[in-house]
Design a protein around this motif. Structure first.
Motif, PDB file in Angstrom:
ATOM      1  N   MET A 194       0.896  -0.958   0.170  1.00 36.04           N
ATOM      2  CA  MET A 194       0.271   0.622  -0.009  1.00 36.04           C
ATOM      3  C   MET A 194       1.110   1.556   0.004  1.00 36.04           C
ATOM      4  O   MET A 194       2.432   1.143   0.033  1.00 36.04           O
ATOM      5  N   ILE A 195       0.419   2.339  -0.226  1.00 36.79           N
ATOM      6  CA  ILE A 195       1.070   3.923  -0.255  1.00 36.79           C
ATOM      7  C   ILE A 195       0.981   4.065   1.139  1.00 36.79           C
ATOM      8  O   ILE A 195       0.281   3.569   1.919  1.00 36.79           O
ATOM      9  N   ASP A 196       2.415   5.125   1.380  1.00 32.79           N
ATOM     10  CA  ASP A 196       2.551   5.583   2.317  1.00 32.79           C
ATOM     11  C   ASP A 196       0.751   6.721   2.883  1.00 32.79           C
ATOM     12  O   ASP A 196       0.598   7.870   2.096  1.00 32.79           O
ATOM     13  N   ILE A 197       0.456   6.029   4.605  1.00 34.57           N
ATOM     14  CA  ILE A 197      -0.181   7.245   4.743  1.00 34.57           C
ATOM     15  C   ILE A 197      -0.020   8.196   4.820  1.00 34.57           C
ATOM     16  O   ILE A 197      -0.689   9.301   4.444  1.00 34.57           O
ATOM     17  N   GLN A 198       1.118   8.879   5.346  1.00 38.96           N
ATOM     18  CA  GLN A 198       1.378   9.671   5.941  1.00 38.96           C
ATOM     19  C   GLN A 198       1.684  10.625   4.246  1.00 38.96           C
ATOM     20  O   GLN A 198       1.143  11.960   4.307  1.00 38.96           O
ATOM     21  N   ILE A 199       1.589   9.913   3.367  1.00 41.40           N
ATOM     22  CA  ILE A 199       1.778  11.048   1.846  1.00 41.40           C
ATOM     23  C   ILE A 199      -0.464  11.713   1.697  1.00 41.40           C
ATOM     24  O   ILE A 199       0.083  12.582   1.143  1.00 41.40           O
ATOM     25  N   LEU A 200      -1.021  10.351   2.237  1.00 44.36           N
ATOM     26  CA  LEU A 200      -1.865  10.855   2.017  1.00 44.36           C
ATOM     27  C   LEU A 200      -2.392  12.211   3.338  1.00 44.36           C
ATOM     28  O   LEU A 200      -2.995  12.986   2.809  1.00 44.36           O
ATOM     29  N   PHE A 211      -9.614   0.560   3.527  1.00 40.41           N
ATOM     30  CA  PHE A 211      -9.842   1.978   1.842  1.00 40.41           C
ATOM     31  C   PHE A 211      -8.067   1.998   1.481  1.00 40.41           C
ATOM     32  O   PHE A 211      -7.649   2.055   0.576  1.00 40.41           O
ATOM     33  N   MET A 212      -7.242   1.716   2.854  1.00 38.10           N
ATOM     34  CA  MET A 212      -5.764   1.777   1.882  1.00 38.10           C
ATOM     35  C   MET A 212      -5.493   1.106   0.638  1.00 38.10           C
ATOM     36  O   MET A 212      -4.697   0.903   0.177  1.00 38.10           O
ATOM     37  N   LEU A 213      -5.724  -0.288   1.148  1.00 41.19           N
ATOM     38  CA  LEU A 213      -5.717  -1.697   0.805  1.00 41.19           C
ATOM     39  C   LEU A 213      -5.873  -1.566  -0.140  1.00 41.19           C
ATOM     40  O   LEU A 213      -5.533  -2.702  -1.483  1.00 41.19           O
ATOM     41  N   ASN A 214      -6.776  -0.564  -1.262  1.00 41.10           N
ATOM     42  CA  ASN A 214      -7.785  -0.379  -2.252  1.00 41.10           C
ATOM     43  C   ASN A 214      -7.203   0.391  -3.258  1.00 41.10           C
ATOM     44  O   ASN A 214      -7.559   0.590  -4.424  1.00 41.10           O
ATOM     45  N   ILE A 215      -6.740   1.232  -2.245  1.00 41.54           N
ATOM     46  CA  ILE A 215      -5.403   2.096  -3.590  1.00 41.54           C
ATOM     47  C   ILE A 215      -4.691   1.251  -4.242  1.00 41.54           C
ATOM     48  O   ILE A 215      -3.508   0.589  -3.390  1.00 41.54           O
ATOM     49  N   PRO A 216      -4.141   2.050  -5.502  1.00 45.28           N
ATOM     50  CA  PRO A 216      -3.278   1.324  -6.098  1.00 45.28           C
ATOM     51  C   PRO A 216      -1.965   1.921  -5.804  1.00 45.28           C
ATOM     52  O   PRO A 216      -1.811   3.599  -5.313  1.00 45.28           O
ATOM     53  N   ASN A 217      -0.760   1.704  -6.932  1.00 47.93           N
ATOM     54  CA  ASN A 217       0.817   2.506  -6.063  1.00 47.93           C
ATOM     55  C   ASN A 217       0.400   3.554  -6.945  1.00 47.93           C
ATOM     56  O   ASN A 217      -0.153   3.646  -8.146  1.00 47.93           O
ATOM     57  N   ILE A 218       1.344   4.706  -6.673  1.00 44.37           N
ATOM     58  CA  ILE A 218       1.492   5.861  -7.196  1.00 44.37           C
ATOM     59  C   ILE A 218       2.869   5.814  -8.491  1.00 44.37           C
ATOM     60  O   ILE A 218       3.297   5.124  -8.205  1.00 44.37           O
ATOM     61  N   PRO A 219       2.556   6.239  -9.586  1.00 44.58           N
ATOM     62  CA  PRO A 219       3.164   5.997 -10.828  1.00 44.58           C
ATOM     63  C   PRO A 219       4.645   6.262 -10.200  1.00 44.58           C
ATOM     64  O   PRO A 219       4.505   8.018 -10.141  1.00 44.58           O
ATOM     65  N   HIS A 220       5.592   6.094 -10.788  1.00 40.89           N
ATOM     66  CA  HIS A 220       6.873   6.747 -10.983  1.00 40.89           C
ATOM     67  C   HIS A 220       6.762   7.973 -11.673  1.00 40.89           C
ATOM     68  O   HIS A 220       6.055   7.598 -12.827  1.00 40.89           O
ATOM     69  N   GLU A 221       7.912   9.028 -11.434  1.00 42.97           N
ATOM     70  CA  GLU A 221       7.879  10.267 -12.571  1.00 42.97           C
ATOM     71  C   GLU A 221       7.836  10.090 -13.601  1.00 42.97           C
ATOM     72  O   GLU A 221       7.466  10.648 -14.459  1.00 42.97           O
ATOM     73  N   SER A 222       8.719   8.770 -13.852  1.00 38.55           N
ATOM     74  CA  SER A 222       9.307   8.486 -15.165  1.00 38.55           C
ATOM     75  C   SER A 222       8.246   7.590 -16.142  1.00 38.55           C
ATOM     76  O   SER A 222       8.205   6.842 -17.598  1.00 38.55           O
ATOM     77  N   THR A 223       7.339   6.764 -15.581  1.00 40.50           N
ATOM     78  CA  THR A 223       6.302   6.398 -16.399  1.00 40.50           C
ATOM     79  C   THR A 223       4.912   7.672 -17.425  1.00 40.50           C
ATOM     80  O   THR A 223       5.010   7.901 -16.965  1.00 40.50           O
ATOM     81  N   PRO A 224       5.642   6.795 -18.237  1.00 40.35           N
ATOM     82  CA  PRO A 224       4.862   7.816 -19.130  1.00 40.35           C
ATOM     83  C   PRO A 224       3.099   8.032 -18.747  1.00 40.35           C
ATOM     84  O   PRO A 224       2.647   7.037 -18.357  1.00 40.35           O
ATOM     85  N   LEU A 225       3.073   8.745 -19.471  1.00 37.69           N
ATOM     86  CA  LEU A 225       1.263   8.835 -18.999  1.00 37.69           C
ATOM     87  C   LEU A 225       0.691   8.599 -20.185  1.00 37.69           C
ATOM     88  O   LEU A 225       0.803   8.566 -21.656  1.00 37.69           O
ATOM     89  N   GLY A 226      -0.578   8.523 -19.898  1.00 37.81           N
ATOM     90  CA  GLY A 226      -1.215   7.653 -20.740  1.00 37.81           C
ATOM     91  C   GLY A 226      -2.497   7.016 -20.148  1.00 37.81           C
ATOM     92  O   GLY A 226      -2.285   6.749 -18.996  1.00 37.81           O
ATOM     93  N   GLU A 227      -3.442   6.082 -20.869  1.00 34.05           N
ATOM     94  CA  GLU A 227      -4.598   6.047 -20.590  1.00 34.05           C
ATOM     95  C   GLU A 227      -4.787   4.337 -20.384  1.00 34.05           C
ATOM     96  O   GLU A 227      -5.832   4.282 -19.927  1.00 34.05           O
ATOM     97  N   ALA A 279     -13.938  10.759   1.909  1.00 31.99           N
ATOM     98  CA  ALA A 279     -13.968   9.424   2.509  1.00 31.99           C
ATOM     99  C   ALA A 279     -12.728   9.170   3.996  1.00 31.99           C
ATOM    100  O   ALA A 279     -13.194   9.054   4.396  1.00 31.99           O
ATOM    101  N   PHE A 280     -11.746   9.381   2.865  1.00 36.36           N
ATOM    102  CA  PHE A 280     -10.350   9.291   3.647  1.00 36.36           C
ATOM    103  C   PHE A 280     -10.424  10.658   4.889  1.00 36.36           C
ATOM    104  O   PHE A 280      -9.955  10.231   5.986  1.00 36.36           O
ATOM    105  N   GLN A 281     -10.815  12.014   4.519  1.00 39.63           N
ATOM    106  CA  GLN A 281     -10.569  12.086   5.226  1.00 39.63           C
ATOM    107  C   GLN A 281     -11.443  12.459   6.712  1.00 39.63           C
ATOM    108  O   GLN A 281     -11.611  12.717   7.514  1.00 39.63           O
ATOM    109  N   LEU A 282     -12.753  11.874   6.317  1.00 39.08           N
ATOM    110  CA  LEU A 282     -13.787  11.586   6.935  1.00 39.08           C
ATOM    111  C   LEU A 282     -13.160  10.310   7.773  1.00 39.08           C
ATOM    112  O   LEU A 282     -13.724  10.283   9.825  1.00 39.08           O
ATOM    113  N   LEU A 283     -12.570   9.467   7.959  1.00 40.93           N
ATOM    114  CA  LEU A 283     -12.412   8.484   8.463  1.00 40.93           C
ATOM    115  C   LEU A 283     -10.679   8.674   9.393  1.00 40.93           C
ATOM    116  O   LEU A 283     -11.018   8.660  11.104  1.00 40.93           O
TER     117      LEU A 283
END
Length: 422
Positions: free
Chosen positions: A1-7, A99-115, A29-33
């Motif tokens: 999971m991602i670092d909750i401190q970043i959130l 809630f945290m377990l369902n959040i995907p990883n944050i893409p690295h800055e070198s990962t190309p943008l695209g859908e 939802a996160f801020q309410l929690l």
């Protein structure tokens, strides 16, 4: 999971980065929690402080032989309130965890943008596709003459299963053996044999659960739910679950040849012909557990290890950097290798190599002790080295001859006992 401190520190930035991969973070939802958690924590901390303070008073009163009944009653009432508060906090913490377990990883800055896959970036193309002087057959038609039996697979198990017989089964085994020998003898991975059935904790650790349960095969066994592995990445990466390894032990490089089981939920109608998308297939997996400062060097190394197999088999391929919208749930950056399939006149995925950074490590509680004595999260990487079935498909199609036979790639002849063609 991602670092909750970043959130907690910059949730809008996280939302923006996750939106690049098509994920809509529910900020409200996160801020309410979080707000509820803070209130409960303050409440329980206040109760703890009051209990401690009164407990001291009781000690002083007892030393003076004073009556402590009222003070004891007060402590008991506070303790009851504290138990309720701690229970509420534990339940809320579980909600936050889900809630945290369902959040995907944050893409690295070198990962190309695209859908989607159309936005993936081709890094290089290696080898020239063979020019055939006869009509190209696909692997189903060529393989049918030599033991590739989809009808029998369907009879035994249903759609998307295959039976491989005779010399073609020997070739399938030769491919996997060659891959294992290469990854262990040339590239320094430790060969492992792992279970094919795992518990839910193991799949939570690598990110398949809870989000992708529909993609897994599972069954109940003695009141425990077990799952067939979708890849040995799951078992190999979990070797370090709940462990603190020595920094000097890094990198840890593991490989295994296993069957992989995937229900392919939602993919029916796509690649239904042949071996491209099966419910059961074999793969030689590579996993590295490394120091955070070295994970992107390790990613490049693992790509080269997968490429070596393709170049030694003399199969044309290309290397892609996947865009943010196409990378896997736990990946920060992913490279795909695609092999040329003549019958489809296109490149098809044969290996995917990903750096998950600390995403899986947080779920696994997988750490190392730094030189400064701190326990820090490792970085985990995984990749195919390669998918055995798809490699068989590529060999059948690229090495077919006009008579419907198959030439054996030179590096596999010794693994085939000297057989040079089927």
């Amino acid at each position: 999971m991602i670092d909750i401190q970043i959130l907690r520190n910059d949730i809008e930035l996280v939302k923006q980065k996750l939106s690049s991969r098509g994920f809509d973070l529910d900020v409200n939802a996160f801020q309410l929690l979080e707000n509820t958690r803070k209130k409960l924590q303050v409440k329980t901390q206040d109760l703890q402080e009051k209990r401690n303070s009164i407990s001291k008073e009781i000690g002083i009163s007892k030393s003076k032989n004073e009556d402590t009944n009222l003070l004891m009653k007060s402590v008991n009432e506070i303790s009851d309130d504290l138990k309720v508060g701690e229970s509420e906090l534990a339940k809320l913490q579980e909600k936050i965890n889900q809630f945290m377990l369902n959040i995907p990883n944050i893409p690295h800055e070198s990962t190309p943008l695209g859908e989607s896959e159309v936005d993936n970036k081709v890094i290089k193309t290696v080898g020239e596709p063979r020019k055939f002087t006869f009509n190209i057959r696909d692997h189903v038609d060529v393989g049918a003459r030599h033991g590739l039996n989809f009808d029998l697979g369907t009879k035994l198990s249903g759609a998307r299963f295959v039976v491989i017989e005779g010399k073609l089964a020997k070739l399938h085994r030769a491919i996997s053996q060659y891959m294992l020998d290469t990854q262990t003898d040339k590239h320094g991975y430790k060969e492992c044999y792992t279970p094919y059935l795992v518990n839910s904790e193991t799949l939570i650790g690598t990110g398949q659960l809870p989000k992708f349960e529909a993609d897994l095969f599972s069954f109940a066994h003695n009141e425990t739910k077990l799952y067939l592995i979708p890849t040995s990445e799951v078992t190999l990466t979990n070797f370090v679950r709940d462990e603190v390894v020595k920094e000097s032990d890094l990198p840890i490089k593991l490989t295994a040849h296993t069957p992989c089981f995937r229900s392919e939920a939602g993919s029916y109608g796509k690649d239904t012909r042949g071996m491209i998308r099966q419910h059961q297939f074999d793969k030689v997996e590579m996993v590295q557990i490394v120091h955070p400062d070295k994970s992107y060097d390790a990613l490049d190394e693992m790509v080269s290890h997968a490429e070596f197999i393709l170049t030694s088999l003399e199969l044309p391929y290309r290397l892609l950097s996947l865009c943010a919208g196409d990378i896997g749930f736990g990946a920060a950056k992913t490279f795909d290798l695609e092999v040329w399939l003549p019958s489809q006149n296109m490149y098809r995925e044969i290996s995917s190599i990903s750096n998950c950074e600390a995403f899986q490590a947080r779920r696994l509680k997988a750490r190392f002790k730094s030189e400064a004595g701190k326990n820090l999260y490792v970085h985990t990487l995984n990749g195919s080295g390669l998918a055995v079935g798809r490699t068989l498909v590529a060999i059948i199609e690229n090495y077919q001859n006009e008579e419907g036979g198959i030439i054996i790639p030179k590096v596999l002849v010794s693994y085939m006992g000297g057989i040079e063609s089927i």
